[in-house]
Design an enzyme around this catalytic site. Structure first.
Site, PDB file in Angstrom:
ATOM      1  N   SER A 255       3.666  33.434  -8.040  1.00 39.86           N
ATOM      2  CA  SER A 255       3.596  34.795  -7.335  1.00 39.86           C
ATOM      3  C   SER A 255       3.372  36.175  -7.140  1.00 39.86           C
ATOM      4  O   SER A 255       3.446  37.340  -6.742  1.00 39.86           O
ATOM      5  CB  SER A 255       5.096  34.887  -8.946  1.00 39.86           C
ATOM      6  OG  SER A 255       6.214  33.721  -8.815  1.00 39.86           O
TER       7      SER A 255
ATOM      8  N   THR B 106      11.102  18.361 -13.962  1.00 36.78           N
ATOM      9  CA  THR B 106       9.349  19.213 -13.362  1.00 36.78           C
ATOM     10  C   THR B 106       8.876  18.236 -12.790  1.00 36.78           C
ATOM     11  O   THR B 106       8.275  18.907 -11.443  1.00 36.78           O
ATOM     12  CB  THR B 106       8.206  19.185 -14.713  1.00 36.78           C
ATOM     13  OG1 THR B 106       8.951  20.371 -15.154  1.00 36.78           O
ATOM     14  CG2 THR B 106       7.484  19.914 -14.542  1.00 36.78           C
TER      15      THR B 106
ATOM     16  N   TYR C  84      15.309  38.034 -11.857  1.00 29.59           N
ATOM     17  CA  TYR C  84      14.185  37.458 -11.060  1.00 29.59           C
ATOM     18  C   TYR C  84      14.823  36.441 -10.232  1.00 29.59           C
ATOM     19  O   TYR C  84      15.189  35.767 -10.702  1.00 29.59           O
ATOM     20  CB  TYR C  84      13.436  36.692 -12.321  1.00 29.59           C
ATOM     21  CG  TYR C  84      11.993  36.640 -11.262  1.00 29.59           C
ATOM     22  CD1 TYR C  84      11.537  34.839 -10.952  1.00 29.59           C
ATOM     23  CD2 TYR C  84      10.787  37.275 -11.180  1.00 29.59           C
ATOM     24  CE1 TYR C  84      10.665  35.119 -10.617  1.00 29.59           C
ATOM     25  CE2 TYR C  84       9.780  36.782 -10.345  1.00 29.59           C
ATOM     26  CZ  TYR C  84       9.098  35.378 -10.228  1.00 29.59           C
ATOM     27  OH  TYR C  84       8.518  35.206  -9.557  1.00 29.59           O
TER      28      TYR C  84
ATOM     29  N   ARG D 128       4.471  44.494 -11.444  1.00 23.79           N
ATOM     30  CA  ARG D 128       4.777  44.016 -12.603  1.00 23.79           C
ATOM     31  C   ARG D 128       4.289  45.327 -13.062  1.00 23.79           C
ATOM     32  O   ARG D 128       2.849  45.794 -12.746  1.00 23.79           O
ATOM     33  CB  ARG D 128       4.933  42.983 -13.536  1.00 23.79           C
ATOM     34  CG  ARG D 128       5.607  41.247 -13.055  1.00 23.79           C
ATOM     35  CD  ARG D 128       5.089  40.253 -13.693  1.00 23.79           C
ATOM     36  NE  ARG D 128       5.610  39.609 -13.483  1.00 23.79           N
ATOM     37  CZ  ARG D 128       7.221  38.802 -13.745  1.00 23.79           C
ATOM     38  NH1 ARG D 128       8.019  39.646 -14.443  1.00 23.79           N
ATOM     39  NH2 ARG D 128       7.548  37.710 -13.218  1.00 23.79           N
TER      40      ARG D 128
ATOM     41  N   THR E  55       2.496  38.082 -12.010  1.00 24.98           N
ATOM     42  CA  THR E  55       1.548  37.021 -13.506  1.00 24.98           C
ATOM     43  C   THR E  55       2.270  36.188 -11.669  1.00 24.98           C
ATOM     44  O   THR E  55       2.502  36.008 -10.651  1.00 24.98           O
ATOM     45  CB  THR E  55       2.587  36.298 -14.491  1.00 24.98           C
ATOM     46  OG1 THR E  55       3.689  36.801 -14.294  1.00 24.98           O
ATOM     47  CG2 THR E  55       2.129  37.374 -14.574  1.00 24.98           C
ATOM     48  N   GLY E  56       1.755  34.812 -12.426  1.00 22.10           N
ATOM     49  CA  GLY E  56       1.852  33.424 -11.135  1.00 22.10           C
ATOM     50  C   GLY E  56       1.973  32.633 -12.437  1.00 22.10           C
ATOM     51  O   GLY E  56       1.387  31.684 -12.832  1.00 22.10           O
ATOM     52  N   THR E  57       2.741  31.135 -11.521  1.00 21.61           N
ATOM     53  CA  THR E  57       3.132  29.880 -11.818  1.00 21.61           C
ATOM     54  C   THR E  57       3.014  30.152 -10.736  1.00 21.61           C
ATOM     55  O   THR E  57       4.419  29.607  -9.974  1.00 21.61           O
ATOM     56  CB  THR E  57       4.595  30.628 -13.310  1.00 21.61           C
ATOM     57  OG1 THR E  57       4.515  31.346 -13.854  1.00 21.61           O
ATOM     58  CG2 THR E  57       4.520  28.101 -13.449  1.00 21.61           C
TER      59      THR E  57
ATOM     60  N   SER F 299       0.006  23.997 -15.971  1.00 18.01           N
ATOM     61  CA  SER F 299       1.700  24.879 -15.998  1.00 18.01           C
ATOM     62  C   SER F 299       2.535  23.956 -15.914  1.00 18.01           C
ATOM     63  O   SER F 299       2.090  23.069 -17.282  1.00 18.01           O
ATOM     64  CB  SER F 299       1.795  25.268 -14.854  1.00 18.01           C
ATOM     65  OG  SER F 299       2.179  24.165 -14.013  1.00 18.01           O
ATOM     66  N   ASN F 300       4.256  24.592 -16.744  1.00 17.43           N
ATOM     67  CA  ASN F 300       4.909  23.969 -17.729  1.00 17.43           C
ATOM     68  C   ASN F 300       4.654  23.754 -19.432  1.00 17.43           C
ATOM     69  O   ASN F 300       4.992  23.142 -19.569  1.00 17.43           O
ATOM     70  CB  ASN F 300       5.262  22.832 -16.591  1.00 17.43           C
ATOM     71  CG  ASN F 300       6.796  21.845 -17.823  1.00 17.43           C
ATOM     72  OD1 ASN F 300       7.717  22.488 -17.487  1.00 17.43           O
ATOM     73  ND2 ASN F 300       6.183  20.793 -17.730  1.00 17.43           N
TER      74      ASN F 300
END
Ligand SMILES: C[C@@H](NC(=O)[C@@H](C)NC(=O)CCCC[C@H](NC(=O)C[NH3+])C(=O)[O-])C(=O)O
Length: 351
Positions: free
Chosen positions: A62, A123, A159, A287, A301-303, A328-329
């Site tokens: 993101s 996931t 979001y 942000r 931030t990014g995921t 991640s997760n």
């Protein structure tokens, strides 16, 4: 005014904590008045054992939203679309509510549901089902519109990736060219971001890169190498590839007013709180984090499967930090990785 020197031991401690919580590796790059400082821990590739390297590229998730917001706000600066106009003026018939405006998209106040909640409810199966799929943005919007709206337009912050999929459609419709071309022309070329690209739907990461590892939902199940994917489920909401140096160049240039007019920078950095504690805020695709030492940092931030990213800078653009952990997760990894911000921007805690 003098600014605190970065606490590099604190940065390293945060990266080690990311590993302790399940990341194969992590890294950070700080740019400040005294130059560049980098720290790396662990590996960028679990098979080869190659060490984490700040010259390696990765998926920024993101943080892409800020790239998309910059492009859209340049178009607003050029008078080619208006922030408070209905989205449907530019994309006739796309949304079922004429009250949803361009600004609602950039502030996550449109009420458009986020289709990724269902898409990734499980996931690994969710990821495997889409990792090689190519979606049209219209398809993604369709997935969202099949779900109930989350708020009346403008009423609350909620979001949603859908908002920035629509931002990408606005960019392509307004310019008559691809999103990739607009990132290239308006951000990547002017800032000479040599390791930043938007190659959707290509699944590979060109050049030296970090491999990302996804934690399955089942405790103890083996990590899934999630490096190759189209990221077509995210597009303008999350499909950009970059590296720590380019991210710091991007956030500092943005804050120094190299990409948008002062008027647009004011609009972009006008924020509303997104947490009860009122330390986290959202502006237009941006942000703001208010740190314990009073410093306010702007970025995103990014995921994305296999990668957690932070990319922030001070409002004067004199200091920037980018940090990444290649998993991640694992919420705990994301949380402790965020500790690099306090260490980098607030320095050593007072004795
Ligand atoms: C939150 C973050 N948003 C983004 O970066 C966007 C692009 N990513 C997401 O919405 C997460 C998608 C699922 C990730 C997956 N999670 C699951 O599959 C959970 N079941 C994973 O962790 O890899 C941001 O704005 O900072």
């Amino acid at each position: 005014p003098a600014v605190p020197a970065p606490d590099l031991e604190g940065v390293t401690a945060a990266l080690n904590a990311a590993m302790a919580n399940g990341a194969p590796g992590a890294m950070a790059r700080f740019t400040g008045p005294d130059g560049v400082r980098t720290r790396t821990v662990g590996v960028r590739d679990r098979v080869s054992g190659e060490a984490m390297d700040t010259r390696a590229r990765f998926r920024i998730g993101s943080v892409s939203k800020t790239f998309s917001s910059v492009v859209l706000l340049q178009l607003v600066d050029e008078g080619r679309l208006e922030l408070d106009a209905p989205v449907n003026r530019y994309l006739p018939g796309l949304l079922p509510d004429e009250r949803i405006t361009v600004r609602h998209l950039l502030t996550h106040r449109s009420g458009l549901a986020d289709y990724t909640d269902q898409m990734f409810a499980r996931t690994v199966p969710g990821f495997e089902a889409v990792r090689n799929r190519v979606f049209s943005p219209q398809e993604l919007v369709g997935l969202s519109l099949a779900l109930p709206r989350t708020t009346e337009p403008g009423a609350a912050y909620k979001y949603s990736n859908t908002n920035f999929v629509v931002v990408g459609m606005l960019i392509e419709k307004t310019t008559g060219t691809s999103l990739a071309r607009q990132y290239e022309r308006r951000v990547i070329k002017p800032l000479n971001l040599r390791h930043t690209s938007y190659v959707h739907p290509e699944t590979r990461i060109q050049g030296q890169h970090v491999r990302g590892y996804l934690h399955p939902d089942e405790e103890g199940a083996p990590l899934v190498d999630s490096t190759e994917q189209t990221v077509s489920w995210a597009q303008a909401a999350g499909a950009v590839i970059s590296d720590p140096a380019d991210l710091n160049t991007f956030t500092t240039a943005l804050m120094r007013g190299r990409l948008l007019s002062p008027r647009m920078m004011d609009a972009m950095t006008t924020v509303t709180p997104t947490d009860a504690a009122q330390t986290r805020f959202y502006g237009l695709g941006l942000r703001r984090y208010d740190l314990s030492c009073g410093t306010q940092v702007y970025g995103h931030t990014g995921t994305v499967q296999g990668f957690y990213t932070y990319a922030f800078a001070t409002r004067d653009g004199r200091r920037a930090l980018s940090a990444m952990a290649n998993t991640s997760n694992r919420g705990a990894v994301n949380t402790v990785l965020g500790g690099t911000l306090e260490a980098a921007f607030c320095g050593k805690p007072a004795k």
